[in-house]
Write an enzyme that holds these catalytic residues in place. Structure first.
Site, PDB file in Angstrom:
ATOM      1  N   THR A 145       0.531  -1.066   0.096  1.00  0.00           N
ATOM      2  CA  THR A 145       0.084   0.057   0.026  1.00  0.00           C
ATOM      3  C   THR A 145       0.573   1.672   0.322  1.00  0.00           C
ATOM      4  OG1 THR A 145      -1.088   0.829   1.311  1.00  0.00           O
ATOM      5  CG2 THR A 145      -0.268  -0.132   2.232  1.00  0.00           C
ATOM      6  N   SER A 187      -2.534   3.287  10.385  1.00  0.00           N
ATOM      7  CA  SER A 187      -3.775   2.659  10.998  1.00  0.00           C
ATOM      8  C   SER A 187      -2.814   0.464  11.881  1.00  0.00           C
ATOM      9  CB  SER A 187      -4.579   2.009  10.623  1.00  0.00           C
ATOM     10  OG  SER A 187      -4.254   1.117   9.095  1.00  0.00           O
ATOM     11  N   TYR A 189      -3.384  -1.854  10.196  1.00  0.00           N
ATOM     12  CA  TYR A 189      -4.079  -2.162   8.857  1.00  0.00           C
ATOM     13  C   TYR A 189      -2.460  -1.905   8.059  1.00  0.00           C
ATOM     14  CZ  TYR A 189      -3.968  -2.432   3.806  1.00  0.00           C
ATOM     15  OH  TYR A 189      -3.372  -1.897   2.835  1.00  0.00           O
ATOM     16  N   HIS A 190      -2.571  -0.498   8.066  1.00  0.00           N
ATOM     17  CA  HIS A 190      -1.670  -0.057   7.631  1.00  0.00           C
ATOM     18  C   HIS A 190       0.347  -0.571   8.511  1.00  0.00           C
ATOM     19  CE1 HIS A 190      -4.140   2.680   5.548  1.00  0.00           C
ATOM     20  NE2 HIS A 190      -3.308   2.597   4.574  1.00  0.00           N
ATOM     21  N   LYS A 193       1.607  -4.477   6.468  1.00  0.00           N
ATOM     22  CA  LYS A 193       2.278  -4.054   5.217  1.00  0.00           C
ATOM     23  C   LYS A 193       3.689  -3.160   5.561  1.00  0.00           C
ATOM     24  CE  LYS A 193      -1.588  -5.155   3.209  1.00  0.00           C
ATOM     25  NZ  LYS A 193      -1.424  -5.719   1.466  1.00  0.00           N
ATOM     26  N   LEU A 247     -13.884   7.423  -2.712  1.00  0.00           N
ATOM     27  CA  LEU A 247     -14.143   8.008  -4.125  1.00  0.00           C
ATOM     28  C   LEU A 247     -15.739   6.929  -4.967  1.00  0.00           C
ATOM     29  CD1 LEU A 247     -14.656   9.306  -6.878  1.00  0.00           C
ATOM     30  CD2 LEU A 247     -12.942   7.587  -7.385  1.00  0.00           C
ATOM     31  N   ARG A 330     -10.498   9.007  12.024  1.00  0.00           N
ATOM     32  CA  ARG A 330      -9.505   8.496  11.884  1.00  0.00           C
ATOM     33  C   ARG A 330      -8.680   9.893  12.846  1.00  0.00           C
ATOM     34  NH1 ARG A 330      -8.686   6.155   6.487  1.00  0.00           N
ATOM     35  NH2 ARG A 330     -11.033   5.102   6.106  1.00  0.00           N
TER      36      ARG A 330
HETATM   37  P1  NAD Z   1     -10.769  -7.811  -0.878  1.00  0.00           P
HETATM   38  O1  NAD Z   1     -11.135  -8.207   1.219  1.00  0.00           O
HETATM   39  O2  NAD Z   1     -11.525  -7.526  -1.188  1.00  0.00           O
HETATM   40  O3  NAD Z   1     -10.143  -9.314  -0.872  1.00  0.00           O
HETATM   41  C1  NAD Z   1      -9.030  -9.671   0.311  1.00  0.00           C
HETATM   42  C2  NAD Z   1      -9.228 -11.500  -0.432  1.00  0.00           C
HETATM   43  O4  NAD Z   1      -8.719 -12.280   0.383  1.00  0.00           O
HETATM   44  C3  NAD Z   1     -10.293 -12.033   0.825  1.00  0.00           C
HETATM   45  O5  NAD Z   1     -11.295 -12.771  -0.841  1.00  0.00           O
HETATM   46  C4  NAD Z   1      -9.907 -12.552   1.490  1.00  0.00           C
HETATM   47  O6  NAD Z   1     -11.058 -14.135   1.595  1.00  0.00           O
HETATM   48  C5  NAD Z   1      -8.861 -13.375   1.333  1.00  0.00           C
HETATM   49  N1  NAD Z   1      -8.021 -13.476   2.338  1.00  0.00           N
HETATM   50  C6  NAD Z   1      -7.900 -12.575   3.149  1.00  0.00           C
HETATM   51  N2  NAD Z   1      -7.119 -13.177   5.150  1.00  0.00           N
HETATM   52  C7  NAD Z   1      -6.979 -14.454   3.394  1.00  0.00           C
HETATM   53  C8  NAD Z   1      -6.688 -15.850   4.051  1.00  0.00           C
HETATM   54  N3  NAD Z   1      -5.414 -15.797   5.815  1.00  0.00           N
HETATM   55  N4  NAD Z   1      -5.984 -17.150   3.687  1.00  0.00           N
HETATM   56  C9  NAD Z   1      -6.787 -16.937   2.761  1.00  0.00           C
HETATM   57  N5  NAD Z   1      -7.393 -15.985   1.942  1.00  0.00           N
HETATM   58  C10 NAD Z   1      -7.462 -14.579   3.139  1.00  0.00           C
HETATM   59  O7  NAD Z   1      -9.419  -6.910  -0.512  1.00  0.00           O
HETATM   60  P2  NAD Z   1      -8.445  -6.247  -1.986  1.00  0.00           P
HETATM   61  O8  NAD Z   1      -9.601  -4.495  -1.879  1.00  0.00           O
HETATM   62  O9  NAD Z   1      -9.366  -7.005  -3.520  1.00  0.00           O
HETATM   63  O10 NAD Z   1      -7.595  -5.443  -1.135  1.00  0.00           O
HETATM   64  C11 NAD Z   1      -6.027  -6.866  -2.237  1.00  0.00           C
HETATM   65  C12 NAD Z   1      -4.712  -6.640  -1.119  1.00  0.00           C
HETATM   66  O11 NAD Z   1      -4.371  -6.126  -2.103  1.00  0.00           O
HETATM   67  C13 NAD Z   1      -4.581  -6.269   0.341  1.00  0.00           C
HETATM   68  O12 NAD Z   1      -4.228  -6.962   0.657  1.00  0.00           O
HETATM   69  C14 NAD Z   1      -5.034  -5.080   0.053  1.00  0.00           C
HETATM   70  O13 NAD Z   1      -3.759  -4.626   0.973  1.00  0.00           O
HETATM   71  C15 NAD Z   1      -4.534  -5.109  -1.108  1.00  0.00           C
HETATM   72  N6  NAD Z   1      -4.997  -3.113  -1.371  1.00  0.00           N
HETATM   73  C16 NAD Z   1      -6.326  -3.112  -1.490  1.00  0.00           C
HETATM   74  C17 NAD Z   1      -5.987  -1.247  -2.312  1.00  0.00           C
HETATM   75  C18 NAD Z   1      -7.929  -1.358  -2.492  1.00  0.00           C
HETATM   76  O14 NAD Z   1      -7.986   0.014  -2.712  1.00  0.00           O
HETATM   77  N7  NAD Z   1      -8.601  -2.368  -2.437  1.00  0.00           N
HETATM   78  C19 NAD Z   1      -5.539  -0.582  -2.353  1.00  0.00           C
HETATM   79  C20 NAD Z   1      -4.178  -0.633  -1.954  1.00  0.00           C
HETATM   80  C21 NAD Z   1      -3.897  -2.125  -1.915  1.00  0.00           C
HETATM   81  N1  USQ Z   2     -12.761   9.087   3.672  1.00  0.00           N
HETATM   82  C1  USQ Z   2     -13.702   9.833   3.630  1.00  0.00           C
HETATM   83  N2  USQ Z   2     -14.873  10.158   4.175  1.00  0.00           N
HETATM   84  C2  USQ Z   2     -15.042   8.877   4.100  1.00  0.00           C
HETATM   85  C3  USQ Z   2     -14.166   7.640   3.827  1.00  0.00           C
HETATM   86  C4  USQ Z   2     -12.791   7.936   3.576  1.00  0.00           C
HETATM   87  O1  USQ Z   2     -13.538  11.310   4.471  1.00  0.00           O
HETATM   88  O2  USQ Z   2     -16.553   8.191   3.923  1.00  0.00           O
HETATM   89  C5  USQ Z   2     -11.286   9.971   4.069  1.00  0.00           C
HETATM   90  C6  USQ Z   2     -10.521   8.838   5.193  1.00  0.00           C
HETATM   91  O3  USQ Z   2     -10.531   9.785   6.003  1.00  0.00           O
HETATM   92  C7  USQ Z   2      -8.659   9.151   4.343  1.00  0.00           C
HETATM   93  C8  USQ Z   2      -9.530   8.568   2.707  1.00  0.00           C
HETATM   94  O4  USQ Z   2     -10.826   9.026   2.775  1.00  0.00           O
HETATM   95  O5  USQ Z   2      -8.340  10.524   4.472  1.00  0.00           O
HETATM   96  C9  USQ Z   2      -9.183   7.254   1.998  1.00  0.00           C
HETATM   97  O6  USQ Z   2      -9.436   6.794   3.181  1.00  0.00           O
HETATM   98  P1  USQ Z   2      -9.934   5.498   2.243  1.00  0.00           P
HETATM   99  O7  USQ Z   2     -11.072   4.702   3.666  1.00  0.00           O
HETATM  100  O8  USQ Z   2     -10.680   5.520   1.035  1.00  0.00           O
HETATM  101  O9  USQ Z   2      -8.795   4.489   2.203  1.00  0.00           O
HETATM  102  P2  USQ Z   2      -8.348   3.845   2.603  1.00  0.00           P
HETATM  103  O10 USQ Z   2      -8.036   3.378   4.461  1.00  0.00           O
HETATM  104  O11 USQ Z   2      -6.616   4.697   3.433  1.00  0.00           O
HETATM  105  O12 USQ Z   2      -7.879   2.717   2.459  1.00  0.00           O
HETATM  106  C10 USQ Z   2      -7.386   2.183   1.218  1.00  0.00           C
HETATM  107  C11 USQ Z   2      -7.671   0.117   1.245  1.00  0.00           C
HETATM  108  C12 USQ Z   2      -6.397  -0.218   1.560  1.00  0.00           C
HETATM  109  C13 USQ Z   2      -5.247   0.916   1.127  1.00  0.00           C
HETATM  110  C14 USQ Z   2      -5.224   2.542   1.008  1.00  0.00           C
HETATM  111  C15 USQ Z   2      -4.381   2.285   0.544  1.00  0.00           C
HETATM  112  O13 USQ Z   2      -8.721  -0.311   1.860  1.00  0.00           O
HETATM  113  O14 USQ Z   2      -6.552  -1.714   1.656  1.00  0.00           O
HETATM  114  O15 USQ Z   2      -4.151  -0.235   1.071  1.00  0.00           O
HETATM  115  O16 USQ Z   2      -6.656   2.693   0.226  1.00  0.00           O
HETATM  116  S1  USQ Z   2      -3.442   4.127   0.434  1.00  0.00           S
HETATM  117  O17 USQ Z   2      -4.270   4.675   0.334  1.00  0.00           O
HETATM  118  O18 USQ Z   2      -2.520   4.634  -0.646  1.00  0.00           O
HETATM  119  O19 USQ Z   2      -3.158   3.936   1.439  1.00  0.00           O
END
Ligand code: NAD
Ligand code: USQ
Length: 395
Positions: A145, A187, A189-190, A193, A247, A330
């Site tokens: 991320t 967070s 989560y972050h 990573k 978004l 947050r």
């Molecule tokens: P998602 O939650 O939709 O998909 C993750 C999948 O992994 C799910 O289907 C879940 O069931 C599976 N999973 C989780 N833990 C598992 C485990 N222990 N064993 C087997 N399967 C498991 O999430 P996503 O949005 O598709 O994100 C995928 C990856 O991309 C994540 O690692 C996330 O951190 C990264 N990422 C996502 C975004 C975003 O905006 N969605 C942005 C940046 C990075």
């Molecule tokens: N936010 C709002 N209103 C909302 C939701 C979010 O203002 O209704 C704000 C949040 O406070 C934050 C920003 O929008 O400042 C982004 O929040 P988000 O929920 O869209 O994204 P984030 O929590 O950063 O996480 C998402 C994915 C995560 C990925 C990350 C990439 O869920 O898996 O790692 O984006 S990044 O943001 O570049 O770290």
């Protein structure tokens, strides 16, 4: 290539599996369906009606003649099943999406913090240990991320993973080094990573594991060319306060007449990428593996940056939606600038889709079509980062 996709039932993993299968790769999905179970826990749902894995794969076979295999394995806890599968399938590459990915979910309670740490760190470590134990030279591609860097710099562009530094030795000599860019998670989560990065660096140094780590921004959009082939292949669309990203949430909120939920002043700048570009980036990473003795390859997987306020204004202008500035649940900087280097993917031919390319209306159409599935009670973000944030809450 033979490719295992861990987390291939998820929002990014499913369209990636279909795209790479359409390109002729031999795809096996591994997923424990934990994301679907979290929907049950939160009593939330994907706005789009996603089908069970069996129906998804049967439909793909019916429409394209291509076979995708599926195994329900928890990669964080079923080490030996993962190892056996690696040995049996001898993949060229493993793409690792299988982590708990929502920052708000990871901050809900001690239970959720501990689950996220346990799931994400063990999933990544089991995969690395299993690759080494299998003895197979597998290219590991991980979805990281942009949040590992924190969101802000001292005016310079955030480089792709490594920072050049100059040190002064005790003898007064100037020494140049390259180090991993300092981690600054926002967070739990972050935080996982940032820990993943250290595991990759260690296994790369100690065992020569070839790793590509993709520091991805916030993914928007929902459908790709392949998920559009049939309604039963539809991708998930998260809109709830924990999993919905900013978004996609704004676009869905605009459709149902819910004032756009801007946290604080909306001065937070974040990096974005469309889901159609995500799948292309995965293909580029797959086709450009690091050489055997290379260090971990890091790409910044993003195509543009916007402030949250700016996004709300774009959506409002297009749809007439009202904007609500609400107390931020947050603990994050109210405002930040963000400049990001992304030349590596551009150099490999990525032609970015941006907000100007008209795809916003495509998402509005999907949100409109499935708006009846929206549970209004699930929209507010009620996961507070700490006591102070919870005390200031209006919900
Ligand atoms: P998602 O939650 O939709 O998909 C993750 C999948 O992994 C799910 O289907 C879940 O069931 C599976 N999973 C989780 N833990 C598992 C485990 N222990 N064993 C087997 N399967 C498991 O999430 P996503 O949005 O598709 O994100 C995928 C990856 O991309 C994540 O690692 C996330 O951190 C990264 N990422 C996502 C975004 C975003 O905006 N969605 C942005 C940046 C990075
Ligand atoms: N936010 C709002 N209103 C909302 C939701 C979010 O203002 O209704 C704000 C949040 O406070 C934050 C920003 O929008 O400042 C982004 O929040 P988000 O929920 O869209 O994204 P984030 O929590 O950063 O996480 C998402 C994915 C995560 C990925 C990350 C990439 O869920 O898996 O790692 O984006 S990044 O943001 O570049 O770290």
């Amino acid at each position: 290539m033979r490719v295992l996709i861990l987390g291939g039932d998820g929002f990014c993993g499913w369209p990636t599996a279909l795209y790479l299968s359409s390109k002729g790769h031999d795809i096996t999905i591994i997923d424990n369906l934990s994301r679907r179970n979290i929907d049950n826990e939160l009593e939330s749902n994907s706005l789009t009606p996603i089908q069970p894995m069996g129906i998804r794969l049967k439909t793909w076979k019916e429409k394209t003649g291509k076979n995708i295999k599926f195994y329900n394995i928890d990669v964080a806890h079923n080490y030996h099943r993962l190892l056996t599968l690696l040995k049996e399938t001898t993949p060229d590459a493993v793409i690792h999406f299988a982590e708990q990915r929502a920052a708000p979910y990871s901050m809900k309670s001690s239970f959720h913090k501990r689950y996220t740490i346990d799931n994400n760190l063990n999933a990544t470590h089991n995969l690395l240990a299993a690759i080494v134990e299998s003895g197979i030279d597998i290219h590991l591609i991980h979805l990281g991320t942009m949040g590992v860097y924190g969101y802000g710099t001292s005016g310079m562009k955030i480089p792709e993973g490594y920072l050049k530094i100059k040190l002064e030795t005790d003898q007064g000599l100037s020494v140049e080094k390259e180090i991993l860019y300092p981690a600054n998670p926002g967070s739990i989560y972050h935080l996982t990573k940032t820990q993943d990065q250290l595991m990759f660096a260690y296994y790369n140094k100690n065992d020569g594991v070839r790793v590509t780590d993709l520091h991805q921004g916030i993914v928007w959009g929902t459908q790709t060319q392949e998920t559009l082939i049939d309604d039963r292949l539809i991708n998930r669309f998260d809109y709830d306060g924990d999993y919905g990203t900013v978004l996609n949430r704004f676009l869905m909120q605009a459709v149902i007449g819910y004032p756009l939920t801007v946290h604080g002043s909306g001065g937070q700048t974040r990096a974005f990428i469309h889901i159609k570009d995500t799948v292309k980036c995965l293909e580029i990473a797959l086709n450009n593996p690091p050489n055997k003795n290379d260090r971990v390859e890091i790409f910044n997987q993003m195509t543009e940056t916007h402030t949250v306020k700016n996004l709300a204004e774009i959506v409002s202008k297009q749809t007439g939606a009202k904007i609500a500035y609400i107390q931020n649940p947050r603990n994050e900087a109210a405002e930040n600038e963000l400049y990001v280097e992304n030349n590596k993917f551009l150099g490999h031919g990525l032609n970015p889709i941006t907000l100007n390319d008209g795809l916003v209306s495509e998402i509005i159409d999907i949100a409109r079509k499935y708006s009846n599935n929206c549970n209004l009670e699930k929209i507010p973000c009620i996961s507070y980062w700490n006591k102070k944030q919870a005390e200031g809450a209006t919900h």
